[in-house]
Design a protein around this motif. Structure first.
Motif, short mmCIF file in Angstrom:
data_model
loop_
_atom_site.label_atom_id
_atom_site.label_comp_id
_atom_site.label_asym_id
_atom_site.label_seq_id
_atom_site.Cartn_x
_atom_site.Cartn_y
_atom_site.Cartn_z
N ALA A 1 0.59 -0.05 -9.72
CA ALA A 1 -0.68 -0.65 -9.32
C ALA A 1 -0.71 -2.14 -9.63
O ALA A 1 -1.20 -2.95 -8.84
CB ALA A 1 -1.84 0.07 -10.00
N LEU B 1 2.19 1.83 -3.45
CA LEU B 1 1.16 2.34 -4.34
C LEU B 1 0.97 3.84 -4.13
O LEU B 1 0.83 4.60 -5.10
CB LEU B 1 -0.16 1.62 -4.10
CG LEU B 1 -1.33 2.04 -4.99
CD1 LEU B 1 -0.99 1.84 -6.45
CD2 LEU B 1 -2.59 1.27 -4.63
N LEU C 1 -3.29 -5.93 -2.09
CA LEU C 1 -4.14 -4.86 -1.60
C LEU C 1 -5.36 -5.37 -0.84
O LEU C 1 -6.10 -4.58 -0.27
CB LEU C 1 -4.61 -3.98 -2.77
CG LEU C 1 -3.52 -3.16 -3.44
CD1 LEU C 1 -4.11 -2.38 -4.62
CD2 LEU C 1 -2.87 -2.22 -2.46
N ILE D 1 2.06 5.04 -12.54
CA ILE D 1 1.01 4.70 -11.57
C ILE D 1 0.35 3.37 -11.94
O ILE D 1 0.10 2.52 -11.08
CB ILE D 1 -0.02 5.83 -11.50
CG1 ILE D 1 0.63 7.11 -10.94
CG2 ILE D 1 -1.21 5.43 -10.64
CD1 ILE D 1 -0.28 8.31 -10.94
N PHE D 2 0.10 3.16 -13.24
CA PHE D 2 -0.50 1.92 -13.68
C PHE D 2 0.41 0.73 -13.41
O PHE D 2 -0.04 -0.32 -12.92
CB PHE D 2 -0.82 2.01 -15.18
CG PHE D 2 -1.36 0.74 -15.78
CD1 PHE D 2 -2.62 0.28 -15.46
CD2 PHE D 2 -0.58 -0.02 -16.66
CE1 PHE D 2 -3.11 -0.90 -16.01
CE2 PHE D 2 -1.05 -1.19 -17.21
CZ PHE D 2 -2.33 -1.64 -16.88
N ASN E 1 0.82 -1.20 0.00
CA ASN E 1 0.00 0.00 0.00
C ASN E 1 0.86 1.26 0.00
O ASN E 1 0.53 2.25 -0.64
CB ASN E 1 -0.91 0.00 1.23
CG ASN E 1 -2.09 -0.95 1.06
OD1 ASN E 1 -2.06 -1.83 0.21
ND2 ASN E 1 -3.11 -0.76 1.86
N SER F 1 -1.07 -5.03 -6.75
CA SER F 1 -2.50 -5.35 -6.78
C SER F 1 -2.84 -6.61 -6.01
O SER F 1 -3.90 -6.71 -5.39
CB SER F 1 -2.97 -5.48 -8.23
OG SER F 1 -2.27 -6.51 -8.90
#
Length: 317
Positions: A153, A116, A160, A149-150, A113, A157
């Protein structure tokens, strides 16, 4: 409040293409230094994280003071601390807050987290620079920010899920915001030498960690790794960043800093045998390619001959 403490340039600082390339290289080297943090930390056996922060920050402060004394002499170093003013104090507080918030956030949320949230640093920096100082961000830079950012992520992922802590994620967001503010201030007040500011930040962090640590005694083995953790990882990285971020747009500096969470898992894998997951590899590849393409386009843009009547200094982007 003195005029020098609050004075600021009337326009976004502009530098030559060669200086901008050097600044980009130095910011990349800072991210490279910082990326070794996770691998070095795994070698430290002491359990008190506040003691680890104290020794890491203390060694970093000692290195930065020694570096300034070697480069600027005793009187020059004192002048640097005296002349950094409010911008330098703000940068120091940003770095101290970010390093402290990172440790506290680990008690509430996952590293995934936090990573991210850190992926948003280029976006935060670009928005702050645009809103506060009207530093224009080019289209390719926005695309690269979105790709970063993508990619991050994708990397995080699969981690999360589970309990989400508002406190932990709020602290993770604070880390990203503080680093973004430090990046924008360093770029905006390019006439202010920020090495003493980063040094002051490590001193603030060490003092706070000292007040929280249960004991500071460490084994000789751990002290060796803490020396590397403080000097090579944090101190040298801060010196590179404070010097290089003055020469490149805030969004680009923050974008180059994204190499840290990308390279970090690679060093942990090589030194500790922790194999990254498939999503980590895929997401890291997306980020790495986006950064390489963006850097290549920037260098190509800077290598173009200036138009007639133009001074050869690139416009801010």
């Amino acid at each position: 409040m003195t005029q020098t403490a609050i004075s600021q340039p009337s326009a976004t600082p502009q530098v030559s293409p060669n200086a901008e390339r050097l600044g980009a290289l130095l910011v990349f080297l800072s991210a490279l230094c910082w990326s070794f943090g996770g691998a070095i930390a795994r070698f430290v056996e002491m359990q008190d994280s506040w003691a680890v922060i104290f020794w890491r920050s203390a060694w970093a402060a000692a290195f930065l003071i020694g570096f300034m004394l070697w480069r600027d002499g005793g009187r020059g170093t004192l002048r640097l601390f005296a002349s950094m003013g409010l911008p330098g104090l703000a940068v120091a507080l940003c770095f101290a807050s970010a390093s402290t918030a990172f440790v506290v956030a680990l008690s509430y949320t996952t590293v995934a987290n936090i990573l991210l949230m850190q992926a948003g640093v280029p976006l935060f920096a670009a928005l702050l620079a645009w809103v506060l100082f009207r530093e224009r961000v080019s289209g390719p830079t926005w695309i690269a920010i979105a790709a970063v950012i993508f990619g991050v992520a994708i990397m995080v992922s699969e981690s999360l899920g589970g309990n989400v802590s508002p406190i932990g994620d709020g602290l993770a967001l604070l880390i990203a915001v503080m680093f973004s503010i430090a990046t924008v201030i360093t770029r905006r007040f390019a006439h202010v030498r920020m090495t003493p500011a980063t040094c002051l930040g490590t001193i603030f962090a060490a003092l706070f960690a000292y007040s929280q640590a249960e004991a500071l005694a460490v084994s000789p083995r751990d002290m060796g790794f803490l020396f590397a953790f403080g000097v090579l990882n944090l101190g040298v990285g801060l010196a590179f960043f404070a010097t290089g971020a003055r020469m490149v747009p805030a969004a680009v500096a923050a974008l180059l800093g994204t190499f840290e969470p990308i390279l970090g898992p690679i060093w942990v894998w090589l030194s500790h045998g922790e194999v990254p997951s498939t999503r980590t590899i895929v997401g890291g590849a997306v980020v790495f390619i986006a950064l390489l393409v963006h850097i290549g386009l920037e260098f190509k843009r800077q290598s173009r001959p200036a138009k007639p009547g133009v001074t050869g200094v690139p416009s801010p982007h």
